[in-house]
Design a protein around this motif. Structure first.
Motif, PDB file in Angstrom:
ATOM      1  N   ASP A   1       0.815  -1.212   0.000  1.00  0.00           N
ATOM      2  CA  ASP A   1       0.000   0.000   0.000  1.00  0.00           C
ATOM      3  C   ASP A   1       0.853   1.268   0.000  1.00  0.00           C
ATOM      4  OD1 ASP A   1      -2.307   1.533   0.028  1.00  0.00           O
ATOM      5  OD2 ASP A   1      -2.603   1.351   2.188  1.00  0.00           O
ATOM      6  N   GLY A   2       0.659   2.081  -1.035  1.00  0.00           N
ATOM      7  CA  GLY A   2       1.370   3.347  -1.134  1.00  0.00           C
ATOM      8  C   GLY A   2       2.814   3.234  -1.575  1.00  0.00           C
ATOM      9  N   ARG A   3       3.298   2.049  -1.808  1.00  0.00           N
ATOM     10  CA  ARG A   3       4.699   1.860  -2.183  1.00  0.00           C
ATOM     11  C   ARG A   3       4.896   1.595  -3.664  1.00  0.00           C
ATOM     12  NH1 ARG A   3       5.835  -1.312   3.212  1.00  0.00           N
ATOM     13  NH2 ARG A   3       6.595   0.455   4.407  1.00  0.00           N
ATOM     14  N   PHE A   4       3.871   1.061  -4.310  1.00  0.00           N
ATOM     15  CA  PHE A   4       3.978   0.708  -5.721  1.00  0.00           C
ATOM     16  C   PHE A   4       2.747   1.183  -6.452  1.00  0.00           C
ATOM     17  CE2 PHE A   4       6.261  -2.520  -3.303  1.00  0.00           C
ATOM     18  CZ  PHE A   4       7.492  -2.525  -3.936  1.00  0.00           C
TER      19      PHE A   4
ATOM     20  N   LYS B   1      -2.338 -16.707  -7.693  1.00  0.00           N
ATOM     21  CA  LYS B   1      -3.567 -16.029  -8.090  1.00  0.00           C
ATOM     22  C   LYS B   1      -4.155 -15.236  -6.925  1.00  0.00           C
ATOM     23  CE  LYS B   1      -6.246 -19.086  -9.915  1.00  0.00           C
ATOM     24  NZ  LYS B   1      -7.105 -20.004 -10.660  1.00  0.00           N
ATOM     25  N   ASP B   2      -4.119 -15.794  -5.723  1.00  0.00           N
ATOM     26  CA  ASP B   2      -4.590 -15.063  -4.540  1.00  0.00           C
ATOM     27  C   ASP B   2      -3.773 -13.800  -4.307  1.00  0.00           C
ATOM     28  OD1 ASP B   2      -6.666 -16.775  -3.898  1.00  0.00           O
ATOM     29  OD2 ASP B   2      -5.527 -17.879  -2.382  1.00  0.00           O
ATOM     30  N   PHE B   3      -2.473 -13.903  -4.496  1.00  0.00           N
ATOM     31  CA  PHE B   3      -1.614 -12.732  -4.322  1.00  0.00           C
ATOM     32  C   PHE B   3      -2.028 -11.624  -5.296  1.00  0.00           C
ATOM     33  CE2 PHE B   3       2.162 -10.192  -5.263  1.00  0.00           C
ATOM     34  CZ  PHE B   3       2.567  -9.825  -3.982  1.00  0.00           C
ATOM     35  N   ALA B   4      -2.314 -11.997  -6.526  1.00  0.00           N
ATOM     36  CA  ALA B   4      -2.759 -11.012  -7.522  1.00  0.00           C
ATOM     37  C   ALA B   4      -4.065 -10.365  -7.085  1.00  0.00           C
ATOM     38  CB  ALA B   4      -2.916 -11.680  -8.887  1.00  0.00           C
ATOM     39  N   ARG B   5      -5.031 -11.181  -6.695  1.00  0.00           N
ATOM     40  CA  ARG B   5      -6.337 -10.667  -6.280  1.00  0.00           C
ATOM     41  C   ARG B   5      -6.215  -9.762  -5.061  1.00  0.00           C
ATOM     42  NH1 ARG B   5      -9.278 -12.299  -2.439  1.00  0.00           N
ATOM     43  NH2 ARG B   5      -8.238 -14.298  -2.245  1.00  0.00           N
TER      44      ARG B   5
ATOM     45  N   THR C   1      -4.810  -6.149  -5.545  1.00  0.00           N
ATOM     46  CA  THR C   1      -5.669  -5.104  -6.117  1.00  0.00           C
ATOM     47  C   THR C   1      -6.243  -4.182  -5.046  1.00  0.00           C
ATOM     48  OG1 THR C   1      -7.689  -6.450  -6.093  1.00  0.00           O
ATOM     49  CG2 THR C   1      -6.308  -6.555  -8.079  1.00  0.00           C
ATOM     50  N   LYS C   2      -6.246  -4.616  -3.798  1.00  0.00           N
ATOM     51  CA  LYS C   2      -6.729  -3.766  -2.704  1.00  0.00           C
ATOM     52  C   LYS C   2      -5.743  -2.644  -2.387  1.00  0.00           C
ATOM     53  CE  LYS C   2      -8.998  -7.626  -0.362  1.00  0.00           C
ATOM     54  NZ  LYS C   2      -9.025  -8.398   0.899  1.00  0.00           N
ATOM     55  N   TYR C   3      -4.475  -2.827  -2.760  1.00  0.00           N
ATOM     56  CA  TYR C   3      -3.421  -1.917  -2.323  1.00  0.00           C
ATOM     57  C   TYR C   3      -2.614  -1.286  -3.445  1.00  0.00           C
ATOM     58  CZ  TYR C   3      -4.580  -4.494   1.868  1.00  0.00           C
ATOM     59  OH  TYR C   3      -5.270  -5.073   2.898  1.00  0.00           O
ATOM     60  N   VAL C   4      -2.723  -1.825  -4.637  1.00  0.00           N
ATOM     61  CA  VAL C   4      -1.920  -1.354  -5.767  1.00  0.00           C
ATOM     62  C   VAL C   4      -2.872  -0.996  -6.909  1.00  0.00           C
ATOM     63  CG1 VAL C   4      -0.100  -1.968  -7.412  1.00  0.00           C
ATOM     64  CG2 VAL C   4      -0.013  -2.858  -5.076  1.00  0.00           C
ATOM     65  N   PRO C   5      -2.758   0.238  -7.459  1.00  0.00           N
ATOM     66  CA  PRO C   5      -3.698   0.661  -8.506  1.00  0.00           C
ATOM     67  C   PRO C   5      -3.673  -0.183  -9.778  1.00  0.00           C
ATOM     68  CG  PRO C   5      -2.405   2.538  -7.709  1.00  0.00           C
ATOM     69  CD  PRO C   5      -1.835   1.308  -7.080  1.00  0.00           C
ATOM     70  N   ASN C   6      -2.505  -0.670 -10.186  1.00  0.00           N
ATOM     71  CA  ASN C   6      -2.377  -1.437 -11.426  1.00  0.00           C
ATOM     72  C   ASN C   6      -1.743  -2.788 -11.128  1.00  0.00           C
ATOM     73  OD1 ASN C   6      -3.158   0.840 -13.162  1.00  0.00           O
ATOM     74  ND2 ASN C   6      -1.213   1.699 -12.491  1.00  0.00           N
ATOM     75  N   VAL C   7      -2.537  -3.825 -11.232  1.00  0.00           N
ATOM     76  CA  VAL C   7      -2.026  -5.177 -11.040  1.00  0.00           C
ATOM     77  C   VAL C   7      -2.218  -5.906 -12.361  1.00  0.00           C
ATOM     78  CG1 VAL C   7      -2.223  -7.344  -9.758  1.00  0.00           C
ATOM     79  CG2 VAL C   7      -2.602  -5.156  -8.589  1.00  0.00           C
TER      80      VAL C   7
END
Length: 101
Positions: free
Chosen positions: A18-21, A53-57, A60-66
């Motif tokens: 969050d806020g880092r990438f 896949k869970d990591f990707a999902r 999305t809560k913390y990174v604008p572009n996944v």
């Protein structure tokens, strides 16, 4: 990334993003867990695919572009279509990377 940070650290580390990438790119590599394991030979075994896949999902809560990626000329058009469906189900973007030899 290979998307296995939560397995490696045995907890959900995505809040640390969050806020880092502004973008996280995860190598999808394969359309199913068996092919993923054969290709990556993850020491975490068959659970690696779902964890990735869970990591990707969760990201999305913390990174604008996944995004998740596959490589053209290594994956068939059918596999790329399956990858697109996987990405859509996770709420992330698919990027087909050009093959570089």
């Amino acid at each position: 990334t290979v998307g296995l940070a939560n397995l490696i650290h045995d907890r959900d580390v995505t809040p640390m993003l969050d806020g880092r990438f502004d973008t996280v790119s995860i190598s999808l590599n394969a359309p199913n867990e068996e092919e993923f394991l054969e290709l990556t030979r993850s020491r975490y075994g068959i659970q690696s695919y779902e964890a990735m896949k869970d990591f990707a999902r969760l990201s999305t809560k913390y990174v604008p572009n996944v995004m998740m990626t596959v490589v053209d000329k290594v994956t068939s058009p059918e596999e790329q279509e399956e990858a697109k469906k996987i990405c859509e189900s996770l709420g992330v973007t698919l990027r087909v990377r050009p093959f570089e030899s």
